[in-house]
Design an enzyme around this catalytic site. Structure first.
Site, PDB file in Angstrom:
ATOM      1  N   ASP A  67       1.373  -1.249   0.086  1.00 35.48           N
ATOM      2  CA  ASP A  67      -0.141  -0.279  -0.175  1.00 35.48           C
ATOM      3  C   ASP A  67       0.934   1.875  -0.047  1.00 35.48           C
ATOM      4  O   ASP A  67       2.345   1.199   0.092  1.00 35.48           O
ATOM      5  CB  ASP A  67      -0.556   0.359   1.757  1.00 35.48           C
ATOM      6  N   ASN A 136      -7.174  -3.201  14.298  1.00 38.70           N
ATOM      7  CA  ASN A 136      -8.105  -2.944  13.854  1.00 38.70           C
ATOM      8  C   ASN A 136      -8.443  -4.456  12.995  1.00 38.70           C
ATOM      9  O   ASN A 136      -9.705  -4.483  12.724  1.00 38.70           O
ATOM     10  CB  ASN A 136      -8.693  -1.861  13.116  1.00 38.70           C
ATOM     11  N   HIS A 138      -7.072  -4.680  10.306  1.00 36.37           N
ATOM     12  CA  HIS A 138      -6.832  -4.205   8.574  1.00 36.37           C
ATOM     13  C   HIS A 138      -5.588  -5.590   8.188  1.00 36.37           C
ATOM     14  O   HIS A 138      -4.766  -5.720   8.909  1.00 36.37           O
ATOM     15  CB  HIS A 138      -6.288  -3.303   8.270  1.00 36.37           C
ATOM     16  N   GLU A 143      -9.055  -1.688   5.264  1.00 36.74           N
ATOM     17  CA  GLU A 143      -9.306  -1.174   6.779  1.00 36.74           C
ATOM     18  C   GLU A 143     -11.382  -2.633   6.595  1.00 36.74           C
ATOM     19  O   GLU A 143     -12.175  -2.702   5.058  1.00 36.74           O
ATOM     20  CB  GLU A 143     -10.631  -0.009   6.751  1.00 36.74           C
TER      21      GLU A 143
HETATM   22  P1  PGA Z   1       2.060  -2.070  12.956  1.00 32.07           P
HETATM   23  O1  PGA Z   1       1.573  -2.044  11.723  1.00 32.07           O
HETATM   24  O2  PGA Z   1       3.731  -3.146  12.845  1.00 32.07           O
HETATM   25  O3  PGA Z   1       2.891  -0.777  13.248  1.00 32.07           O
HETATM   26  O4  PGA Z   1       1.923  -2.430  14.710  1.00 32.07           O
HETATM   27  C1  PGA Z   1       0.704  -3.390  11.613  1.00 32.07           C
HETATM   28  C2  PGA Z   1      -0.428  -2.331  10.339  1.00 32.07           C
HETATM   29  O5  PGA Z   1      -1.309  -1.861  10.355  1.00 32.07           O
HETATM   30  O6  PGA Z   1      -0.321  -3.909   9.819  1.00 32.07           O
END
Ligand code: PGA
Length: 257
Positions: A67, A136, A138, A143
């Site tokens: 992304d 969350n 994702h 999302e």
């Molecule tokens: P993080 O992000 O490694 O900073 O927890 C993971 C994600 O949002 O895919």
């Protein structure tokens, strides 16, 4: 799904680095798809070290990233291109023409998403997809919501996700883009093989729901349950809420490393 629980985040990162090194040794032209975030930084450090010691060679590898933010250019300090340059690409000697990120400043974003899908197909598809998981649920920037897009698409970010990315923008939430381009769940699930890395207490609840709960668009990572070759690599903290008798109980392994 295979679940591997490691002692701590360092051991989990080292294990995933070994998996990547082994895959590259088998196929030097491996097509990798990569995440950003705090979690993979230790993994990218391990890979950098392995390259420096001559144990891994990315010279023929191809990478895609999951992304990128909309509205900022590749050179912006908050872009995921900048993140990848800093934490991996500049340190492992990978030819940049083999590294693919979405262009969040493309004039036609739909065309950019279509171009990205074609580039993945042109590379023969993703061999090894690495993933993190958001608080969350994702994956990439898919999302939670009433539906999911299969292909690469434009996505409005939740406020929780924007807050989680504020550090890339000097801690200023107002600077965090409101939208991103992301591979879709279909793009992700087409990878031959998937490794999800999650560490820390904060991920324990969502990891349990993603692995043991129902498959639902309200928790995009739960769709990984539908893929035939997924390994989830956790540290003890992230694994702490998995039910011992749960669907994955018997398949949990603990490497000695
Ligand atoms: P993080 O992000 O490694 O900073 O927890 C993971 C994600 O949002 O895919």
């Amino acid at each position: 799904m295979r679940i591997t629980v490691c002692r701590d985040p360092e051991a989990a990162s080292a294990l995933v680095a070994r998996r990547i090194a082994a895959a590259l040794a088998r196929d030097p032209a491996l097509v990798l798809s990569l995440p950003t975030g705090r979690t993979p930084i230790a993994l990218y450090d391990r890979l950098t070290q392995a390259v420096a010691e001559g144990r891994v060679d990315f010279a023929r590898a191809v990478t895609f990233n999951l992304d990128e933010f909309v509205g900022i250019g590749a050179a912006h300090p908050g872009s995921y291109r900048t993140f990848m340059e800093r934490h991996l690409f500049s340190r492992i000697g990978i030819p940049r023409r083999r590294t693919h990120l979405l262009d969040g400043r493309a004039r036609d974003l739909a065309a950019e998403c279509a171009r990205f899908e074609r580039a993945i197909a042109g590379a023969g598809g993703v061999d090894l997809q690495l993933l993190g998981i958001g608080l969350n649920g994702h994956v990439g920037f898919n999302e939670p919501g009433p539906d999911l897009m299969a292909g690469t698409h434009r996505m409005k970010l939740t406020s929780q996700t924007r807050r989680a990315n504020a550090a890339l923008f000097g801690g200023d939430l107002r600077q965090v883009p409101r939208e991103a381009l992301t591979m879709g769940m279909g793009t992700i699930l087409r990878a031959q093989r998937i490794i999800l890395l999650a560490t820390g207490w904060s991920k324990a609840r969502i990891v349990r729901r993603a692995l043991e709960g129902p498959v639902t668009t309200w928790l995009p990572a739960s769709f990984l349950q539908l893929h035939g070759d997924v390994e989830v690599v956790l540290d003890r903290d992230a694994a702490s809420r998995l039910s011992p008798q749960g669907p994955h109980g018997p398949r949990v392994t603990r490497p000695r490393s």
